[in-house]
Enzyme design. Sequence first.
Site, PDB file in Angstrom:
ATOM      1  N   HIS A 211      15.272 -62.166  24.797  1.00 33.98           N
ATOM      2  CA  HIS A 211      14.509 -63.412  24.780  1.00 33.98           C
ATOM      3  C   HIS A 211      13.107 -63.086  25.286  1.00 33.98           C
ATOM      4  O   HIS A 211      12.933 -62.756  26.469  1.00 33.98           O
ATOM      5  CB  HIS A 211      15.201 -64.424  25.696  1.00 33.98           C
ATOM      6  CG  HIS A 211      14.503 -65.738  25.804  1.00 33.98           C
ATOM      7  ND1 HIS A 211      14.923 -66.860  25.120  1.00 33.98           N
ATOM      8  CD2 HIS A 211      13.415 -66.127  26.512  1.00 33.98           C
ATOM      9  CE1 HIS A 211      14.138 -67.882  25.424  1.00 33.98           C
ATOM     10  NE2 HIS A 211      13.207 -67.457  26.267  1.00 33.98           N
TER      11      HIS A 211
ATOM     12  N   CYS B 191       8.064 -72.290  30.800  1.00 35.85           N
ATOM     13  CA  CYS B 191       9.072 -72.568  31.814  1.00 35.85           C
ATOM     14  C   CYS B 191       8.471 -73.431  32.911  1.00 35.85           C
ATOM     15  O   CYS B 191       7.427 -73.068  33.468  1.00 35.85           O
ATOM     16  CB  CYS B 191       9.609 -71.263  32.405  1.00 35.85           C
ATOM     17  SG  CYS B 191      10.802 -71.500  33.736  1.00 35.85           S
TER      18      CYS B 191
ATOM     19  N   ASP C 246      14.105 -74.392  24.663  1.00 34.02           N
ATOM     20  CA  ASP C 246      13.036 -73.654  25.343  1.00 34.02           C
ATOM     21  C   ASP C 246      11.678 -73.916  24.709  1.00 34.02           C
ATOM     22  O   ASP C 246      10.648 -73.852  25.381  1.00 34.02           O
ATOM     23  CB  ASP C 246      13.345 -72.161  25.339  1.00 34.02           C
ATOM     24  CG  ASP C 246      12.566 -71.409  26.399  1.00 34.02           C
ATOM     25  OD1 ASP C 246      12.031 -72.065  27.317  1.00 34.02           O
ATOM     26  OD2 ASP C 246      12.481 -70.176  26.315  1.00 34.02           O
TER      27      ASP C 246
END
Length: 304
Positions: free
Chosen positions: A207, A240, A15
């Site tokens: 998260h 993202c 990520d």
Amino acid sequence: MTAKSIEFMEVGPRDGLQNEKTIISTQDKLELIARAIDAGARRIEVTSFVNPRRVPQMADAAEVCAGLPEADGVIYTGLVLNAKGGERAIATGRIHELGAVCVASDRFAIANQGQTSMESVEAAKGLVAMAKDAGLRGQATIGAAFGCPFEGEIAEDHVIAMARALAEADPVEITLADTIGVADPAHVSRLVTAVGEAIGPIPVRVHFHNTRGTGVANVWAAVEAGARVVDAALGGLGGCPFAPGAAGNVASEDVVYMLHRAGVETGMDLEKLVAANAWLSGVMDRTLPSMVARAPAFPMQQQA
């Protein structure tokens, strides 16, 4: 009562890097993983098995897995969105855990995975079952659990219902992910508490992204509310590809500093994390967002 310890999950190799436009070499990704292990990480999200055209940074997933160090007691997680990704992850022979993802809003779920929210829940349950059938661990994450970039507010009851449905697959944990960094500590406390009550004894993992500066506060609220696993990324990198405006993860160094100062153990070595930050800053050719890595060490070492 605040927990005495939590389980720490380093998500930087996946990520942290996935949204970077400059392609990071496989060797540097493996060095990042090695440095995380040296700093104490025993769970690491090492890559994702997704369409390389959509997420070019993760195109070398198989090569990363082939080069993973043999490390006793370390669990390597691969993020997967569908059965094809699950099959690729299992085929490497190096992944210990499949991380499935479902999304709390229809519009984001369609952008991310081409499915509605509840269809993504069923897909995640199938991936947890696939992991178990292969003798691996299966984990499930609810993305955009605190807010969606397309639909805005997400009903807490909907997230709780998703968690209950996921619990039917008996994953090792269920993660609440603040994908775009909109959560506040009160919201976090409510939702972690409610989901924990709904899925117990399955643990809640959290998260957080620090898009609006609330990430570390949200970690604390989650731990106080009973979250047992906390994600963070070295240096605070992240974002993202499918969430407009999403900024970096909470930084591993910042989370570890806060929890250790508060008497909550993570198993991590802060000094080694700061050193790894300096190395990664060189790889990325810029100063990373982490605050602790830019501050003087505290408490100071006693002079001999």
